[in-house]
Motif scaffolding. Structure first.
Motif, PDB file in Angstrom:
ATOM      1  N   THR A   1       0.836  -1.191   0.000  1.00  0.00           N
ATOM      2  CA  THR A   1       0.000   0.000   0.000  1.00  0.00           C
ATOM      3  C   THR A   1       0.875   1.247   0.000  1.00  0.00           C
ATOM      4  O   THR A   1       0.642   2.201  -0.747  1.00  0.00           O
ATOM      5  CB  THR A   1      -0.922  -0.006   1.235  1.00  0.00           C
ATOM      6  OG1 THR A   1      -1.755  -1.158   1.147  1.00  0.00           O
ATOM      7  CG2 THR A   1      -1.754   1.254   1.302  1.00  0.00           C
ATOM      8  N   ALA A   2       1.895   1.199   0.848  1.00  0.00           N
ATOM      9  CA  ALA A   2       2.795   2.352   0.933  1.00  0.00           C
ATOM     10  C   ALA A   2       3.413   2.625  -0.424  1.00  0.00           C
ATOM     11  O   ALA A   2       3.442   3.769  -0.902  1.00  0.00           O
ATOM     12  CB  ALA A   2       3.867   2.087   1.987  1.00  0.00           C
ATOM     13  N   MET A   3       3.892   1.597  -1.043  1.00  0.00           N
ATOM     14  CA  MET A   3       4.549   1.735  -2.336  1.00  0.00           C
ATOM     15  C   MET A   3       3.574   2.291  -3.374  1.00  0.00           C
ATOM     16  O   MET A   3       3.916   3.202  -4.141  1.00  0.00           O
ATOM     17  CB  MET A   3       5.052   0.351  -2.770  1.00  0.00           C
ATOM     18  CG  MET A   3       5.879   0.381  -4.022  1.00  0.00           C
ATOM     19  SD  MET A   3       7.445   1.212  -3.711  1.00  0.00           S
ATOM     20  CE  MET A   3       8.247   0.939  -5.277  1.00  0.00           C
ATOM     21  N   ASN A   4       2.367   1.768  -3.389  1.00  0.00           N
ATOM     22  CA  ASN A   4       1.387   2.217  -4.372  1.00  0.00           C
ATOM     23  C   ASN A   4       1.074   3.704  -4.212  1.00  0.00           C
ATOM     24  O   ASN A   4       0.911   4.423  -5.193  1.00  0.00           O
ATOM     25  CB  ASN A   4       0.110   1.385  -4.254  1.00  0.00           C
ATOM     26  CG  ASN A   4       0.314  -0.024  -4.782  1.00  0.00           C
ATOM     27  OD1 ASN A   4       1.255  -0.260  -5.566  1.00  0.00           O
ATOM     28  ND2 ASN A   4      -0.507  -0.949  -4.353  1.00  0.00           N
ATOM     29  N   ILE A   5       0.985   4.103  -2.958  1.00  0.00           N
ATOM     30  CA  ILE A   5       0.694   5.522  -2.728  1.00  0.00           C
ATOM     31  C   ILE A   5       1.857   6.388  -3.211  1.00  0.00           C
ATOM     32  O   ILE A   5       1.660   7.403  -3.889  1.00  0.00           O
ATOM     33  CB  ILE A   5       0.380   5.764  -1.237  1.00  0.00           C
ATOM     34  CG1 ILE A   5      -1.010   5.191  -0.932  1.00  0.00           C
ATOM     35  CG2 ILE A   5       0.445   7.247  -0.891  1.00  0.00           C
ATOM     36  CD1 ILE A   5      -1.378   5.191   0.520  1.00  0.00           C
ATOM     37  N   LEU A   6       3.068   5.955  -2.888  1.00  0.00           N
ATOM     38  CA  LEU A   6       4.223   6.744  -3.335  1.00  0.00           C
ATOM     39  C   LEU A   6       4.250   6.833  -4.859  1.00  0.00           C
ATOM     40  O   LEU A   6       4.531   7.886  -5.430  1.00  0.00           O
ATOM     41  CB  LEU A   6       5.528   6.113  -2.841  1.00  0.00           C
ATOM     42  CG  LEU A   6       5.849   6.308  -1.363  1.00  0.00           C
ATOM     43  CD1 LEU A   6       7.241   5.738  -1.060  1.00  0.00           C
ATOM     44  CD2 LEU A   6       5.800   7.789  -0.981  1.00  0.00           C
TER      45      LEU A   6
ATOM     46  N   GLU B   1       3.722   9.706  -9.808  1.00  0.00           N
ATOM     47  CA  GLU B   1       3.124   9.735 -11.129  1.00  0.00           C
ATOM     48  C   GLU B   1       2.533  11.105 -11.407  1.00  0.00           C
ATOM     49  O   GLU B   1       2.749  11.717 -12.458  1.00  0.00           O
ATOM     50  CB  GLU B   1       2.044   8.660 -11.238  1.00  0.00           C
ATOM     51  CG  GLU B   1       1.429   8.592 -12.631  1.00  0.00           C
ATOM     52  CD  GLU B   1       0.208   7.688 -12.686  1.00  0.00           C
ATOM     53  OE1 GLU B   1      -0.200   7.170 -11.634  1.00  0.00           O
ATOM     54  OE2 GLU B   1      -0.332   7.529 -13.790  1.00  0.00           O
ATOM     55  N   ARG B   2       1.773  11.569 -10.403  1.00  0.00           N
ATOM     56  CA  ARG B   2       1.201  12.900 -10.559  1.00  0.00           C
ATOM     57  C   ARG B   2       2.317  13.945 -10.708  1.00  0.00           C
ATOM     58  O   ARG B   2       2.228  14.898 -11.491  1.00  0.00           O
ATOM     59  CB  ARG B   2       0.299  13.227  -9.363  1.00  0.00           C
ATOM     60  CG  ARG B   2      -0.511  14.519  -9.525  1.00  0.00           C
ATOM     61  CD  ARG B   2       0.133  15.788  -9.031  1.00  0.00           C
ATOM     62  NE  ARG B   2       0.384  15.825  -7.627  1.00  0.00           N
ATOM     63  CZ  ARG B   2      -0.471  16.295  -6.742  1.00  0.00           C
ATOM     64  NH1 ARG B   2      -1.644  16.709  -7.107  1.00  0.00           N
ATOM     65  NH2 ARG B   2      -0.138  16.324  -5.478  1.00  0.00           N
ATOM     66  N   ALA B   3       3.394  13.742  -9.971  1.00  0.00           N
ATOM     67  CA  ALA B   3       4.488  14.715 -10.024  1.00  0.00           C
ATOM     68  C   ALA B   3       5.095  14.767 -11.419  1.00  0.00           C
ATOM     69  O   ALA B   3       5.669  15.779 -11.809  1.00  0.00           O
ATOM     70  CB  ALA B   3       5.556  14.343  -8.989  1.00  0.00           C
ATOM     71  N   GLY B   4       4.994  13.690 -12.169  1.00  0.00           N
ATOM     72  CA  GLY B   4       5.546  13.695 -13.520  1.00  0.00           C
ATOM     73  C   GLY B   4       6.871  12.979 -13.613  1.00  0.00           C
ATOM     74  O   GLY B   4       7.572  13.086 -14.621  1.00  0.00           O
ATOM     75  N   ILE B   5       7.244  12.252 -12.560  1.00  0.00           N
ATOM     76  CA  ILE B   5       8.465  11.448 -12.620  1.00  0.00           C
ATOM     77  C   ILE B   5       8.213  10.273 -13.569  1.00  0.00           C
ATOM     78  O   ILE B   5       7.106   9.713 -13.598  1.00  0.00           O
ATOM     79  CB  ILE B   5       8.828  10.962 -11.194  1.00  0.00           C
ATOM     80  CG1 ILE B   5       9.282  12.174 -10.361  1.00  0.00           C
ATOM     81  CG2 ILE B   5       9.900   9.878 -11.212  1.00  0.00           C
ATOM     82  CD1 ILE B   5       9.602  11.881  -8.941  1.00  0.00           C
ATOM     83  N   VAL B   6       9.238   9.939 -14.312  1.00  0.00           N
ATOM     84  CA  VAL B   6       9.029   8.837 -15.267  1.00  0.00           C
ATOM     85  C   VAL B   6       8.978   7.514 -14.492  1.00  0.00           C
ATOM     86  O   VAL B   6       9.718   7.314 -13.532  1.00  0.00           O
ATOM     87  CB  VAL B   6      10.120   8.808 -16.355  1.00  0.00           C
ATOM     88  CG1 VAL B   6       9.998  10.043 -17.238  1.00  0.00           C
ATOM     89  CG2 VAL B   6      11.510   8.717 -15.735  1.00  0.00           C
ATOM     90  N   PRO B   7       8.087   6.611 -14.928  1.00  0.00           N
ATOM     91  CA  PRO B   7       7.884   5.392 -14.146  1.00  0.00           C
ATOM     92  C   PRO B   7       9.110   4.476 -14.136  1.00  0.00           C
ATOM     93  O   PRO B   7       9.317   3.743 -13.173  1.00  0.00           O
ATOM     94  CB  PRO B   7       6.714   4.691 -14.847  1.00  0.00           C
ATOM     95  CG  PRO B   7       6.253   5.592 -15.941  1.00  0.00           C
ATOM     96  CD  PRO B   7       7.190   6.730 -16.074  1.00  0.00           C
ATOM     97  N   GLY B   8       9.904   4.548 -15.164  1.00  0.00           N
ATOM     98  CA  GLY B   8      11.061   3.666 -15.224  1.00  0.00           C
ATOM     99  C   GLY B   8      10.647   2.279 -15.671  1.00  0.00           C
ATOM    100  O   GLY B   8       9.462   1.939 -15.750  1.00  0.00           O
TER     101      GLY B   8
END
Lengths: 594, 1172
Positions: free
Chosen positions: A440-445, A450-457
């Protein structure tokens, strides 16, 4: 003749005397009170009751540009030695005047003649406010006297001792639970009641309170495995899910979290509207040339470094696609960063279309920039910047209203977002992680990034590498640091987690930009000035060097261990001999839950 | 026939074509003046014969015995004989001719040595009906010595003369009239002429000034019967001082009265404090309770009497609000005399008493300062030879554009006269000031008309109407209150503005020392600067107009026909006040300063870039125009019953007064924003309702009182007085509202005792006074009036919280303090003992007073019983106590010498007062056993100086090393060379003993004398011939002054690394090259150790002595005036604040509020005072 006149005058005198006696008897001293409301009116009139409550809402504060001076985000040494003493009044949270007003409202509204629904709503708001106020006091000092009824000066024993921290938390939760049942479930931003406390805010706030209760600050010997984490997890899960079901969620643009007023991410905000209610933000964060005076809050080089790169990893993480050495990074720090960096920070050479100036680039280079924007000691300029003690070469962009022209900077009226859904999410992530639910923690981060616009990798993890609870804890803390930049949360997070050692002994720095020619040699200032007037200098036309700030006075933060709970001021103790001082401040009161 | 006139004409005749005029009986008015020496006609004596002789024989004799010749028509003197009435062997020709003229229809006129004889012309009119007689004589004192300068007037007229050096006089007076002989220090005598033509008078010394009348509360009292401490001020002494406000003239005029003026800005006034009290005294003008503003608005020329009532026995008659003493004023009334017109005009020039701070530093000082701070910071000094050379003969000073030395002009026109039925006094005055800055102007108009009519023998009616208007104009400035006369913010920018940048340039960037279209924004390095010059002379302003009209109607009825000695008076006063303020704001546009050559001398300006400018908005979000209008009214009604009678040896003076007053105010404020163009009228402003604001307000109040007084004396030897006031106050709840405040006092005139008869050779008067009095007070411990309705639970708006729900702004309300239903009066009790004495033929006059004043039940909020968790402020309770003790001394020496030609007097007065708290709630830490007991207020004066004790400046490396090794941290910082270091006495929580850290815990008591304990004044008056010289010195003592900036004690270094800001940082400061400098090192930081905040380093002896006022007058001799029908004319020079001695002058004027507040002014006035 004369005698006749005399008789006439005497008659006149008698008449005058009669008039005076007659009017004097009507008591001239019984004047009307023309400047006050009578208390009987207040709780029988919905308008006045609302006015009473409006006064209490002042407790939620407003924008504060320097809120993060307490952390490494903003320049300035807040934690000079002996910043907090028992006598200097610093970091005292002891607002019993407001508590009394709240308590009075709870009693009086229910004795008044308003409709039951109005009574309930007001009671709900007041109970929430009481919990909110006491929570802040407990968070500062540990347990405090939990006064629930306005004391009678003559009848009651006023010398009340401190309730234990545990008791205070119990009362808090009780108040919040009751408030949740009385408050309207949710007030939409289109409602004329928008800005009032609603059930959603109360649920979210309760979750935050329980997070604090479980945190190491209150449980130093069993910081992460104490039983309170489970309660916290339950409450945060409930808050997250309830609010999600009520339509809350992240908005698309990080840059709009506050500027888009009343968006779905906003849980509670303090409404500003020029000219009725204005706040200080642009006036405090803009470079001096576009404001009334110098910026009062500027981001540090330390904080600049903490922003991830576009792949979500730090610049000095060898696994990052954008790995750089420290020296490389210094000369290229603006490149390939987490998009939140671009949305939060102004740097030398950046396009910054403030005051509707199209194409404007901001400069901070000494000798080229406006004297209220510059930062540096470049000897070619003939004089040092006058901003060496307060500037860093960076400015805050986040939440700024760029369309205000220079004389209008004091018209800033963006609603102050006190709590937004991202916080609910990260609080939930933290409790989930500490209770073993790393997923859950990971999903929230990931959602936040994602919203911030960091590339998912390639791994879709947005650069997060967290394989255990401790690493996830750090990842969440780092995410809070960036996501809540300049929102005044960082110091309190570190304190809650008993990590003030991360601030103790730290220093802060800024970055000086010096214009260079293509060959790397220093550019003449005249040329630089010329090019700057047409915004022709970009980041690449400068070289950069780090300078410590402030340049004079205390330069190192000092945070002793007793700052995990602040002292009760000696004057307060002196006025109530039943109060004990905290352990760590020469007293016997244990402010923790242990 | 008037000898004085004659004398003058004779002396003139020696030179002038006018010759000598002997014009008997024709002059009906002449004001008293000194005789002007001997002249020929009365130097020449002839023998006279008692037997009647024909005039031809008399003339022949004179012709033979003197150089005079006669020219006459024979028919005019035919058959006329003359016998001189006295038997003295010789008389002067003058006297002889006067005698003849009186008995005959002849007049005489001398041209050179020829005396022309003619017939008197008949002058129509009643004046001629009554024959006039020439009276001559000599005035001597009890020791048979002639008294020169005695004023002789014909009763009921303004006809008069004075005795010459030999005590001789002559005067024409209507048959059957009376002559009044008066001279200071002597009993006035009135003598009916009867049939005498020679009246020799022996004046008795008026050792006790028995009949001198002093104004007291609700009436007057013979000075001899006074029992309280009352100090009258001679208003003549202040008439020539060109003061904006009456209070500015009073410093040092009365012992125990502390008058302080802290600013020299046009329109500024002074504070008045009686006997060390903290609040304003009560101001009573013509029996009406007024305020300081009304007092200040008076023109000193309309004031007849001014008295300070200092002890409670005198002041308590005013009950509430009189706890801080009373200033009592009565204005002038008409006198029974021919109409006299007075005209006074004066012109004053002012300049600052100390060099303006802006003139103390130059651009070069700034360059040096920058280098010094850089040196401290360890960075490269920014200024080298190029910069120093550029500024060698260059420095930009704001004051060159905005300063002007102030001037003022003053005109007063008065008319005074009347007869036994009607008297009138009217005055019109105008005072116009041009203030120190070009946009600061002040004008004051005063009008008074005081008419008394005697309706019948027993009834008189007085109507006293006064009107004033004051106009204040000044620059717009939002950062200090509009009525702030210290204008410290503006004064500061006039000296702290960088002197290295031009304020204006031409389009090409050439610096201009005049105003151009290109104002430059001075680079400040710390904020967006504006144009100080445009701030003063630009298109924006504050205009204030204040008006007051006060009408007082009194009806006096003598009820002596019912009961002898009984009278009654009804007085009604109506006061109307207006206040109008207009604020007009426009923004400023200034061009950003850019360097012509960024790589070279950075001070040379480039041509201003039209696109690179800054708008300075004065912290206002919109340009606006605002009006505030208040209109206030109040009435006071008094009904007096007076009983005044003497039964043989018993004198009784009793009074009962009912008083009632109400007041109210309506006010409104309007503001319009966002104009379409810059015109200072409302119509150009936005019509958008969101850009228009308004609010209104009202005030009401009332009071009611019953007042009584009885004064009894036995042979004016034993005097006793009782008085009371029963006062009602709306601030207190019913039942607690009324306070009864009694006072008793007594006096014993020891001199009147038989056993004192042996002392009469040297002692002229001796009187002992004692008094006990109580007054009420509705002020709290901070000397502020308590809030109305503090005795009931109420709610008020809370302007501090503005909150919006939805899109609507909500009003926020908050309860007031926990009410106190027992709220009532604070009571102060004063014990006063005094001695009045007159010695050595009344040459030495003096009085000594000692007092003890105790105030109990002062309204204050209780602390001790109230822990914080109670959560609400308490309404004040009546519990605190404080006391004052002190004394006053006043002495006067007056005498004359050189045969009365030189009259002089010296006077001096001195007051001492000390206050202390006797009962006051304090936090326990201040109580015995607490760590801050040293700060306790109990037994201590209210104002004290606390701060760190400075151990001096760290001057040597050895010293520094020692401190560093000891690990001393000052507010977390290491000591440094050139910084102050302080005594370490306590640790956190004020725990005793050093802890190696200097912080707020190390504060110590530095002085108990934060206010002057001693106030004094002294001076002298000299009169010689037509000259008069008056000097008045004033000072304070036992006073520790801590040098302060407007932010508080100590000297700050606001200028950072770019400008000295305060000139002392460019003065004798510590630098490594000047290790013995007087002041700490410039480091550009507001640190405690760099000079900020209270430390003993900045405490100076605040005592000062200053020549407050010097007045030189010259009365133009009569002989230049009489043809112009002018009674008297005086030219005068007046100087104020001419010099001062004080240790504080190193920094500022000793009276100035702060180092950086507007300075005091010295004034030079030339004036003319004419009566005709």
């Amino acid at each position: 003749m004369s005698n006749f006149k005399e008789i006439k005058m005497k008659r006149l005198l008698y008449i005058l005397g009669f008039i005076v006696l007659a009017s004097g008897c009507a008591d001239v001293l019984d004047i009307e009170d023309i400047e006050h409301y009578s208390p009987e009116l207040v709780w029988g009139d919905e308008n006045l009751a609302s006015a009473y409550m409006a006064n209490l809402y002042g407790m939620f504060g407003n924008w504060e540009t320097g809120a993060d001076r307490t952390s490494q985000q903003i320049a300035g040494i807040e934690w000079y030695p002996d910043r907090i003493t028992m006598t200097n009044g610093a970091y005292q949270n002891w607002d019993y005047n407001r508590i009394r007003l709240i308590n009075q409202a709870i009693i009086d509204v229910n004795e008044g003649t308003l409709p039951q629904q109005v009574k309930d709503n007001i009671t709900g708001q007041a109970l929430f406010m009481r919990a909110y106020a006491y929570f802040n006091m407990v968070m500062y000092h540990g347990g405090v006297p939990y006064i629930k009824v306005p004391q009678d000066r003559y009848e009651d024993d006023l010398f009340v001792p401190r309730n234990s921290t545990a008791e205070c938390f119990d009362f808090l939760i009780e108040d919040l639970d009751q408030a949740i049942t009385l408050l309207p479930e949710d007030i939409s931003s289109s409602s004329s009641d928008f800005g009032r406390i609603d059930g959603s805010f109360a649920i979210a706030f309760k979750a935050k309170v329980l997070l604090y209760k479980a945190s190491p600050q209150f449980n130093p010997s069993n910081p992460f495995d104490n039983a309170y984490w489970a309660d916290a997890q339950a409450a945060n899960k409930l808050a997250y899910e309830t609010l999600l079901s009520r339509g809350y969620g992240l908005i698309d643009q990080y840059s709009q979290i506050a500027l888009d007023e009343g968006n779905r991410e906003t849980i509670f905000s303090v409404i500003n509207s020029y000219p009725n209610k204005i706040a200080v933000w642009d006036h405090g964060v803009r470079p001096g040339s576009e404001s009334r005076g110098p910026a009062s809050a500027t981001p540090t080089w330390e904080f600049i470094k903490e922003y991830p790169m576009l792949d979500g990893k730090l610049y000095n993480d060898p696994t990052s696609e954008y790995y750089m050495t420290d020296e490389e990074f210094l000369q290229n720090y603006w490149k390939n960063r987490d998009p939140r960096f671009d949305q939060s920070i102004v740097w030398n050479g950046k396009i910054y279309e403030v005051s509707n100036k199209a194409g404007k680039r901001q400069y901070t280079s000494l000798g080229i920039a406006h004297e209220l924007d510059d930062f540096g000691i470049n000897p070619n300029a003939g004089i040092n910047s006058t901003n060496l003690d307060r500037y860093t070469g960076f400015f805050i962009l986040k939440n700024s209203l760029l369309n205000l022209s220079q004389p209008e900077v004091q018209q800033y009226d963006v609603d102050y977002v006190l709590m937004r859904f991202a916080e609910v999410m990260l609080n939930y992530a933290e409790t989930a992680n500490e209770t073993g639910d790393m997923t859950t923690a990971m999903n929230i981060l990931k959602e936040i990034r994602e919203r911030a616009g960091i590339v998912p990798g390639a791994d879709g993890n947005y650069g997060i590498v967290a394989t255990n609870r401790e690493a996830m804890r750090e990842a969440i803390l780092a995410e809070r640091n960036i996501e809540f930049a300049f929102e005044g949360k960082r110091f309190w997070d570190l304190r809650r987690l008993r990590m003030l050692d991360r601030l103790n002994g730290t220093t802060k720095h800024g970055v000086e930009a010096i214009a260079i020619n293509d060959d790397g040699g220093e550019m003449s200032l005249a040329t630089g000035r010329e090019l700057a007037t047409t915004y022709s200098l970009t980041e690449e036309d400068f070289k950069y060097q780090v300078l410590q700030v402030p340049r004079s006075g205390v330069q190192t933060s000092v945070l002793p261990d007793n700052y995990y709970f602040f002292p009760i001021q000696k004057a307060v103790l002196d006025r109530n001999n039943q109060l004990e001082q905290n352990v760590g401040w020469g007293g016997t009161f244990d402010p923790t839950l242990e | 026939m008037n000898s004085k006139l004659l004398n003058k004409l004779v002396s003139m005749g020696k030179y002038a074509f006018l010759g000598m005029v002997l014009q008997c009986f024709l002059l009906s008015t002449l004001l008293a003046s000194e005789s002007n020496g001997q002249s020929k006609i009365d130097e020449v004596f002839v023998a006279v014969h008692a037997a009647p002789a024909p005039l031809t024989e008399v003339f022949k004799q004179i012709t033979n015995e003197t150089d005079f010749q006669f020219s006459f028509r024979k028919q005019d003197i035919k058959g006329i004989s003359y016998a001189h009435p006295t038997t003295s062997e010789t008389v002067s020709v003058e006297v002889l001719l006067q005698g003849i003229s009186k008995e005959t229809n002849l007049k005489f006129k001398q041209v050179n040595n020829t005396i022309h004889v003619g017939l008197k012309e008949e002058v129509p009119g009643k004046e001629q009906v009554k024959a006039e007689v020439l009276i001559t004589g000599t005035v001597i004192d009890e020791n048979q010595m002639p008294i020169p300068g005695v004023t002789i007037t014909v009763l009921g007229t303004s006809t008069g003369t004075v005795t010459d050096a030999d005590g001789k006089y002559s005067i024409d007076a209507p048959d059957g009239s009376s002559l009044v002989f008066s001279f200071i220090g002597y009993t006035t005598q009135t003598i009916e002429i009867g049939s005498q033509s020679v009246i020799d008078v022996t004046l008795a010394e008026d050792t006790q000034s028995l009949d001198e009348i002093v104004i007291v509360g609700y009436g007057t009292q013979k000075k001899v019967n006074l029992t309280g401490a009352i100090t009258p001020v001679k208003t003549d002494d202040i008439n020539d001082i060109p003061a904006t406000n009456l209070s500015n003239t009073l410093a040092g005029r009365a012992p125990g009265v502390n008058v302080t003026g802290t600013s020299g800005l046009s329109g500024a006034s002074s504070s008045i404090r009686i006997r060390g009290s903290f609040g304003d005294p009560l101001y009573v003008i013509d029996g009406i309770v007024r305020d300081k503003e009304a007092f200040d608005a008076l023109n000193s020329n309309e004031v007849d009497n001014l008295s300070f009532l200092k002890d409670a026995a005198s002041a308590s008659i005013y009950g509430s609000r009189a706890g801080n003493g009373v200033v009592l004023v009565t204005t002038k009334k008409g006198t029974e005399q021919k109409m006299t017109i007075g005209f006074q005009t004066s012109y004053s020039l002012y300049n600052p008493t100390q060099e303006l701070l802006s003139d103390k530093t130059t651009a070069t000082d700034e360059l040096i300062y920058q280098n010094r701070v850089a040196e401290f910071l360890g960075t490269t000094p920014p200024n080298g030879p190029e910069e120093f050379a550029y500024f060698e003969n260059r420095s930009y000073n704001v004051n060159d554009f905005i300063w002007r030395n102030p001037t003022s002009q003053n005109y007063i026109l008065s008319v005074n006269g009347g007869n036994d039925k009607l008297t009138y006094y009217s005055m019109l005055s105008y005072l116009g000031e041009k203030g120190a800055y070009k946009s600061v102007d002040h004008a004051k108009f005063n009008l008074r008309s005081n008419v008394s009519a005697k309706i019948t023998d027993r009834i008189t009616l007085d109507l006293n109407i006064a009107a004033t208007q004051q106009n204040h104009d000044r620059f717009y400035w939002p950062f200090s209150p509009d009525d702030d006369y210290d204008v410290s913010d503006l004064y500061r920018v006039s000296f702290n503005w960088p002197k290295v940048y031009p304020f204006y340039t031409e389009a090409d960037g050439t610096p201009a020392d005049y105003i151009t279209d290109y104002p430059l924004q001075t680079p400040m390095g710390s904020w967006q600067a504006w144009s100080v010059i445009d701030q003063i002379v630009g298109d924006r302003y504050i205009a204030i107009k204040k008006r007051q009209v006060n009408s007082i109607l009194s009806l006096n009825v003598d009820l002596g026909d019912l009961i002898e000695g009984l009278s009654t008076r009804v007085t009604g006063s109506y006061l109307a006040e207006d206040y109008m303020q207009k604020n007009y704001l426009t923004y400023q546009k200034n061009y950003v300063f850019t360097q012509a050559d960024p790589d070279g001398n950075r001070f040379i300006p480039a041509a201003p870039d039209p696109n690179n400018y800054n708008i300075f908005n004065f912290s206002q979000n919109q340009e606006f125009l605002s009006y505030e209008l208040n209109t206030a009214w109040s009435y006071q009604f008094n009904w007096f019953l007076n009983y005044n009678r003497t039964f043989k040896k018993h004198g009784i003076n009793a009074m009962l007064v009912y008083e009632q007053a109400e007041n109210g105010l309506f006010g409104a404020y309007s503001k319009a924003e966002d104009p379409v163009t810059h015109i200072d009228q409302d119509f150009v402003y936005s019509q958008d309702a969101q850009r228009r604001y308004g609010n209104g307000f009202e005030e009401i109040g009332a009071r009611q009182s019953l007042i009584g007084r009885a004064n009894y004396n036995y042979e004016e030897k034993y005097i006793a007085e009782f008085s009371f006031r029963y006062d009602g106050n709306t601030l207190f709840p019913e039942g607690k509202r009324w306070g009864f405040f009694p006072s008793v006092s007594a006096a014993w005139r020891i001199i009147a005792e038989d056993f004192m008869s042996g002392t009469t050779s040297w002692l002229d008067d001796l009187k002992l006074r004692v008094s006990y009095g109580t007054t009420g007070n509705d002020l709290n411990i901070a000397n502020k009036k308590i809030n109305p309705f503090s005795y009931v639970n109420t709610f008020r708006n809370n302007p501090d919280v503005r909150y919006i729900f939805g899109d609507e702004l909500y009003t926020s309300i908050v309860p007031n303090a926990t009410p106190n239903p027992n709220l009532t009066w604070a009571t102060s009790t004063t014990y006063n003992a005094g001695v009045d004495f007159e010695l050595i033929d009344t040459r030495l006059v003096g009085s000594i007073d000692a007092f003890y004043k105790q105030e109990v039940d002062i309204l204050g909020s209780r602390l001790v019983t109230l822990p914080d968790n109670y959560g609400q402020d308490l309404a004040p309770e009546n519990y605190a106590e404080r006391s004052w003790k002190g004394g006053e001394l006043a002495l006067l020496w007056r005498d004359q010498t050189a045969g009365g030609k030189l009259k002089y007097s010296f006077y001096g007065n001195l007051g001492y007062a000390r206050d202390q708290w006797d009962k006051l709630d304090q936090d326990p830490i201040f109580l015995p056993g607490g760590n801050r007991q040293f700060e306790t207020q109990i037994g201590q004066p209210h104002e004290r100086i606390f701060g760190l004790r400075s151990m001096g400046i760290v001057r040597t490396q050895e010293q520094l090393n020692e401190l560093l090794e000891a690990g001393l941290k000052q507010f977390g910082r290491d000591p440094y060379l050139g910084g102050l270091y302080f005594e370490d006495v306590r640790g956190d929580g004020f725990a005793p003993g050093p802890d190696g850290k200097i912080d707020g815990n190390d504060v110590q008591l530095l002085s108990n004398n934060a206010t002057p304990r001693i106030n004094y004044g002294f001076g002298f008056d000299l009169d010689w011939n037509n000259f008069s010289l008056n000097a008045h010195f004033q000072g304070v003592g036992v006073y520790d002054r801590i040098i302060s900036n407007q932010e508080g004690p100590g000297m700050r270094q606001h200028g950072g690394s770019i400008r000295p800001y305060y000139p002392i940082w460019a003065d004798d400061v510590y630098t490594p090259e000047n290790p013995n400098g007087k002041y700490p090192r410039p480091v550009g930081q507001n640190w405690y150790e760099s000079g900020t905040n209270a430390s003993s380093f900045w405490i100076k002896n605040g005592a000062y002595l200053r020549l407050k006022n010097l007045n030189l007058g010259y009365n133009i001799p009569k002989n230049f005036l009489s043809n112009l029908n002018i009674i008297s004319a005086k030219v005068f020079f007046n100087g104020t604040n001419l010099f001062a001695i004080s240790e504080v002058k190193e920094f500022q004027d000793p009276e100035q509020k702060n180092y950086d507040s507007f300075p005091l002014m010295r004034s030079f006035t030339l004036g003319l005072d004419v009566k005709f």
